[in-house]
Design a protein around this motif. Structure first.
Motif, short mmCIF file in Angstrom:
data_model
loop_
_atom_site.label_atom_id
_atom_site.label_comp_id
_atom_site.label_asym_id
_atom_site.label_seq_id
_atom_site.Cartn_x
_atom_site.Cartn_y
_atom_site.Cartn_z
N ILE A 142 46.49 43.84 35.91
CA ILE A 142 45.22 43.33 35.39
C ILE A 142 45.13 43.68 33.91
CG2 ILE A 142 42.72 43.48 35.53
CD1 ILE A 142 43.06 44.09 38.51
N VAL A 149 39.12 47.00 36.39
CA VAL A 149 40.16 48.01 36.58
C VAL A 149 40.14 49.03 35.46
CG1 VAL A 149 42.05 46.83 35.38
CG2 VAL A 149 42.56 48.33 37.29
N ASN A 173 38.56 48.55 40.47
CA ASN A 173 37.86 47.81 41.51
C ASN A 173 38.70 46.73 42.20
OD1 ASN A 173 35.45 49.22 41.17
ND2 ASN A 173 34.84 47.91 39.49
N TYR A 174 39.96 46.59 41.83
CA TYR A 174 40.80 45.53 42.40
C TYR A 174 42.15 46.07 42.85
CZ TYR A 174 37.54 42.40 40.01
OH TYR A 174 36.42 41.75 39.58
N SER A 175 42.75 45.38 43.83
CA SER A 175 44.15 45.60 44.17
C SER A 175 44.84 44.24 44.13
CB SER A 175 44.30 46.25 45.54
OG SER A 175 43.91 45.36 46.56
N ILE A 176 46.14 44.26 43.83
CA ILE A 176 46.90 43.03 43.69
C ILE A 176 48.10 43.08 44.63
CG2 ILE A 176 48.26 41.59 42.13
CD1 ILE A 176 46.70 42.83 39.83
N LEU A 221 44.30 38.75 44.91
CA LEU A 221 43.45 39.72 44.23
C LEU A 221 42.32 40.12 45.18
CD1 LEU A 221 42.88 41.08 41.44
CD2 LEU A 221 41.38 39.14 40.98
N ARG A 222 42.21 41.40 45.45
CA ARG A 222 41.21 41.90 46.41
C ARG A 222 40.21 42.83 45.71
NH1 ARG A 222 41.09 42.32 51.86
NH2 ARG A 222 43.25 41.66 52.00
N ASN A 223 38.94 42.62 45.98
CA ASN A 223 37.88 43.50 45.51
C ASN A 223 37.86 44.73 46.41
OD1 ASN A 223 35.48 44.81 44.95
ND2 ASN A 223 34.20 43.02 45.22
N THR A 224 38.15 45.90 45.84
CA THR A 224 38.15 47.14 46.63
C THR A 224 36.90 47.98 46.40
OG1 THR A 224 39.43 48.26 44.90
CG2 THR A 224 40.67 47.25 46.72
N VAL A 267 38.79 37.87 35.69
CA VAL A 267 39.85 38.87 35.63
C VAL A 267 41.08 38.19 35.04
CG1 VAL A 267 41.31 40.42 36.97
CG2 VAL A 267 38.94 40.07 37.64
#
Length: 71
Positions: free
Chosen positions: A21, A26, A31-34, A47-50, A59
């Motif tokens: 990102i 981030v 706040n995200y994972s890829i 792309l996931r909102n964690t 993003v």
């Protein structure tokens, strides 16, 4: 979760796709994972909102395609 396909004729299912990102939440809390999946002629980016909340920002992603080989 948001996912999309990137068409790339140089991509093979033995390749590795690195994705990061460039801008977004981030930089202030992660706040995200890829997740990436390589295939023949294209690859997927997920792309996931964690975070615990709803996020509504643009993003910006960077990616690199690393050619793999089979033994």
């Amino acid at each position: 979760v948001a996912g999309f396909i990137v068409s790339n004729t140089l991509c093979a299912n033995t390749d590795a796709v690195l994705c990061s990102i460039k801008s977004g939440s981030v930089t202030i809390g992660g706040n995200y994972s890829i997740t990436t999946v390589a295939g023949t002629g294209a690859f997927e980016i997920w792309l996931r909102n964690t975070s615990a909340g709803a996020l509504a920002e643009a993003v910006v992603l960077n990616f690199a395609l690393i050619k793999g080989a089979t033994a």
